[in-house]
Scaffold this motif. Sequence first.
Motif, PDB file in Angstrom:
ATOM      1  N   THR B  19       0.673  -1.244  -0.114  1.00  0.00           N
ATOM      2  CA  THR B  19      -0.318  -0.079   0.126  1.00  0.00           C
ATOM      3  C   THR B  19       0.894   1.275  -0.064  1.00  0.00           C
ATOM      4  O   THR B  19       1.956   1.170   0.490  1.00  0.00           O
ATOM      5  CB  THR B  19      -0.741   0.000   1.235  1.00  0.00           C
ATOM      6  OG1 THR B  19      -0.096  -0.043   2.343  1.00  0.00           O
ATOM      7  CG2 THR B  19      -2.018  -0.972   1.248  1.00  0.00           C
ATOM      8  N   PRO B  20       0.376   2.476  -0.401  1.00  0.00           N
ATOM      9  CA  PRO B  20      -0.937   2.449  -1.020  1.00  0.00           C
ATOM     10  C   PRO B  20      -1.189   1.897  -2.612  1.00  0.00           C
ATOM     11  O   PRO B  20      -0.204   1.465  -2.921  1.00  0.00           O
ATOM     12  CB  PRO B  20      -1.164   4.108  -0.861  1.00  0.00           C
ATOM     13  CG  PRO B  20       0.192   4.527  -1.053  1.00  0.00           C
ATOM     14  CD  PRO B  20       1.002   3.436  -0.444  1.00  0.00           C
ATOM     15  N   ASP B  21      -2.259   2.159  -2.995  1.00  0.00           N
ATOM     16  CA  ASP B  21      -2.516   1.974  -4.400  1.00  0.00           C
ATOM     17  C   ASP B  21      -1.523   2.147  -5.566  1.00  0.00           C
ATOM     18  O   ASP B  21      -1.114   1.293  -6.222  1.00  0.00           O
ATOM     19  CB  ASP B  21      -3.912   2.342  -4.750  1.00  0.00           C
ATOM     20  CG  ASP B  21      -4.217   1.947  -6.200  1.00  0.00           C
ATOM     21  OD1 ASP B  21      -4.627   0.495  -6.171  1.00  0.00           O
ATOM     22  OD2 ASP B  21      -4.222   2.597  -7.078  1.00  0.00           O
ATOM     23  N   ALA B  22      -0.902   3.283  -5.333  1.00  0.00           N
ATOM     24  CA  ALA B  22       0.031   3.680  -6.416  1.00  0.00           C
ATOM     25  C   ALA B  22       1.258   2.885  -6.211  1.00  0.00           C
ATOM     26  O   ALA B  22       1.989   2.596  -7.244  1.00  0.00           O
ATOM     27  CB  ALA B  22       0.294   5.365  -6.235  1.00  0.00           C
ATOM     28  N   ALA B  23       1.620   2.616  -5.088  1.00  0.00           N
ATOM     29  CA  ALA B  23       2.736   1.783  -4.562  1.00  0.00           C
ATOM     30  C   ALA B  23       2.627   0.610  -5.250  1.00  0.00           C
ATOM     31  O   ALA B  23       3.687  -0.189  -5.676  1.00  0.00           O
ATOM     32  CB  ALA B  23       3.231   1.746  -3.246  1.00  0.00           C
ATOM     33  N   ARG B  24       1.562  -0.121  -5.297  1.00  0.00           N
ATOM     34  CA  ARG B  24       1.358  -1.528  -5.678  1.00  0.00           C
ATOM     35  C   ARG B  24       1.160  -1.517  -7.229  1.00  0.00           C
ATOM     36  O   ARG B  24       1.858  -2.379  -7.736  1.00  0.00           O
ATOM     37  CB  ARG B  24      -0.181  -1.697  -4.979  1.00  0.00           C
ATOM     38  CG  ARG B  24      -0.728  -3.367  -5.592  1.00  0.00           C
ATOM     39  CD  ARG B  24      -2.053  -3.924  -4.742  1.00  0.00           C
ATOM     40  NE  ARG B  24      -2.962  -2.925  -4.730  1.00  0.00           N
ATOM     41  CZ  ARG B  24      -3.323  -2.381  -3.554  1.00  0.00           C
ATOM     42  NH1 ARG B  24      -2.660  -2.787  -2.274  1.00  0.00           N
ATOM     43  NH2 ARG B  24      -4.239  -1.487  -3.515  1.00  0.00           N
ATOM     44  N   ALA B  51       2.472   2.063 -15.083  1.00  0.00           N
ATOM     45  CA  ALA B  51       1.710   2.127 -13.795  1.00  0.00           C
ATOM     46  C   ALA B  51       0.775   3.449 -13.926  1.00  0.00           C
ATOM     47  O   ALA B  51       0.057   3.919 -13.062  1.00  0.00           O
ATOM     48  CB  ALA B  51       2.566   2.554 -12.631  1.00  0.00           C
ATOM     49  N   GLY B  52       0.921   4.103 -15.148  1.00  0.00           N
ATOM     50  CA  GLY B  52       0.159   5.350 -15.385  1.00  0.00           C
ATOM     51  C   GLY B  52       0.618   6.727 -14.803  1.00  0.00           C
ATOM     52  O   GLY B  52      -0.240   7.358 -14.395  1.00  0.00           O
ATOM     53  N   MET B  53       1.773   6.820 -14.295  1.00  0.00           N
ATOM     54  CA  MET B  53       2.225   7.837 -13.882  1.00  0.00           C
ATOM     55  C   MET B  53       3.564   8.564 -14.442  1.00  0.00           C
ATOM     56  O   MET B  53       4.090   8.052 -15.336  1.00  0.00           O
ATOM     57  CB  MET B  53       2.837   7.417 -12.299  1.00  0.00           C
ATOM     58  CG  MET B  53       1.916   6.882 -11.342  1.00  0.00           C
ATOM     59  SD  MET B  53       2.777   6.321 -10.051  1.00  0.00           S
ATOM     60  CE  MET B  53       1.454   5.221  -9.401  1.00  0.00           C
ATOM     61  N   SER B  54       4.061   9.737 -14.085  1.00  0.00           N
ATOM     62  CA  SER B  54       5.037  10.345 -14.607  1.00  0.00           C
ATOM     63  C   SER B  54       6.221   9.609 -13.767  1.00  0.00           C
ATOM     64  O   SER B  54       6.213   9.410 -12.791  1.00  0.00           O
ATOM     65  CB  SER B  54       5.001  11.819 -14.226  1.00  0.00           C
ATOM     66  OG  SER B  54       5.456  11.896 -12.884  1.00  0.00           O
ATOM     67  N   PRO B  55       7.565   9.631 -14.501  1.00  0.00           N
ATOM     68  CA  PRO B  55       8.611   9.083 -13.852  1.00  0.00           C
ATOM     69  C   PRO B  55       9.075   9.838 -12.310  1.00  0.00           C
ATOM     70  O   PRO B  55       9.455   8.922 -11.445  1.00  0.00           O
ATOM     71  CB  PRO B  55       9.999   9.591 -14.793  1.00  0.00           C
ATOM     72  CG  PRO B  55       9.195   9.754 -16.048  1.00  0.00           C
ATOM     73  CD  PRO B  55       7.888  10.245 -15.636  1.00  0.00           C
ATOM     74  N   ALA B  56       8.742  10.852 -12.022  1.00  0.00           N
ATOM     75  CA  ALA B  56       9.008  11.353 -10.852  1.00  0.00           C
ATOM     76  C   ALA B  56       8.173  10.607  -9.762  1.00  0.00           C
ATOM     77  O   ALA B  56       8.555  10.643  -8.357  1.00  0.00           O
ATOM     78  CB  ALA B  56       8.849  12.946 -11.041  1.00  0.00           C
ATOM     79  N   ALA B  57       7.101  10.340 -10.120  1.00  0.00           N
ATOM     80  CA  ALA B  57       6.172   9.741  -8.955  1.00  0.00           C
ATOM     81  C   ALA B  57       6.674   8.470  -8.396  1.00  0.00           C
ATOM     82  O   ALA B  57       6.365   8.174  -7.229  1.00  0.00           O
ATOM     83  CB  ALA B  57       4.693   9.457  -9.683  1.00  0.00           C
TER      84      ALA B  57
END
Lengths: 213, 213
Positions: B19-24, B51-57
């Motif tokens: 968790t959270p969802d983004a880490a998963r 994962a649908g994010m920018s590299p920095a995330a």
Amino acid sequence: MGAAAERAKAENEEWAGVTPDAARRLVGAAVQAFAERGYHATTTRDIAGRAGMSPAALYIHYKTKEELLYRISGIGHEKALRIMGAAAEAGGTATERLADAVRTFARWHAEHHTTARVIQYELQALSTEHYAEITGLRRRTDRLLRGIIQDGADGGEFLVDDVPGTTLAVLSLCVDVARWFTADGPRTPDEVGALYADLVLRMVGARVTDKNG
Amino acid sequence: MGAAAERAKAENEEWAGVTPDAARRLVGAAVQAFAERGYHATTTRDIAGRAGMSPAALYIHYKTKEELLYRISGIGHEKALRIMGAAAEAGGTATERLADAVRTFARWHAEHHTTARVIQYELQALSTEHYAEITGLRRRTDRLLRGIIQDGADGGEFLVDDVPGTTLAVLSLCVDVARWFTADGPRTPDEVGALYADLVLRMVGARVTDKNG
DNA sequence: CGCGTCGCTAAGCGCTTGCTCAGCAACGCG
DNA sequence: CGCGTTGCTGAGCAAGCGCTTAGCGACGCG
């Protein structure tokens, strides 16, 4: 001659077909580096450095870094195919041929574990065309082994339910030697070959004629 | 629900503890990318993109790319250890426990071949400390399997000359499933587990009670 | 509403990568 | 000797790498 010198000599002979000398040194350096760190983690500067050259010298003998891997893969897989072929085409019962095949194939993966690791675990780094070509060699090796096991099953020497599945398992077992084998481990390549030949004969239900028979 | 959706759901459940969802989502994306291309050939941009994010995330949830591999390796090896432990500590004869261990262990490597490939073949990319920690988990798995085989040899159920060598071979056989298994191949994970359990019982000389007995 | 917090992005920094290119010393050949 | 060829080097280019930083919108809380 020390152990390191012997190993260096053996590694040199392994690539005897590669000329000129500088190209052979580069192949040897690349095999070592790829086996240690993996293809993608190895830099052309590292390879050239190990071969005692500047980075630019590499490109006189090979067009790209991938070509080096391709050459290594080709030579290695051809050697593996020859080993399997020699056992398959030898005379004797299926039991004898299978024991010979596994003993020599597993032993080669132990003795040349550096090369074997590269050719078995870095294939995905090859270009599509080169990958397809190498896959062809592997399929021929697979067919030779399957032929031996099929012979034994047909002739009643072996008790095998699933010939393709058993072939896959035997090949997988031998290939994976390259992953775990180290020269400073407790087993010699000869011992690995003997152990694996015994285990595989049991897998196919061959009558074992030694102390376990 | 389509096959792809089912697979995505299974993969999500595999990392339910993260968790959270983004880490998963990042872990899932990293496993896919590492399995396809290898750790060093995978970019942080690729992982973040999947994962649908920018590299920095990525760096909000993990300090480095290596930490992602470490987390994946830890979770995966702990799961593998639990599978082996469940079989080892179950009741029954050594033959039953060994068959159960190999069936479940090989099946897991087939079913989760993406994860398994990463945790078994990308270990060398870990930092020295993380590598040592993961190696500890693998040694515990190895000891559990050796215990079963030793029990069977001591109790006369198995005929094994070299217990450590046979243990190594069995483990190697199961682990290597992750290298060759693909979901679109001819065998299901269940079938691989059944085949491998049969082959391994033969390797240790157990009396087979089914049609081959 | 005001304001801090949280999850994220756009931009980009410093560095390394695979690979190139101009040039140089050694050599064989006439 | 002159001159092309061979095998190599030093310097460096364009691209891509892991990772950082400044800042922004959405939200919870008083």
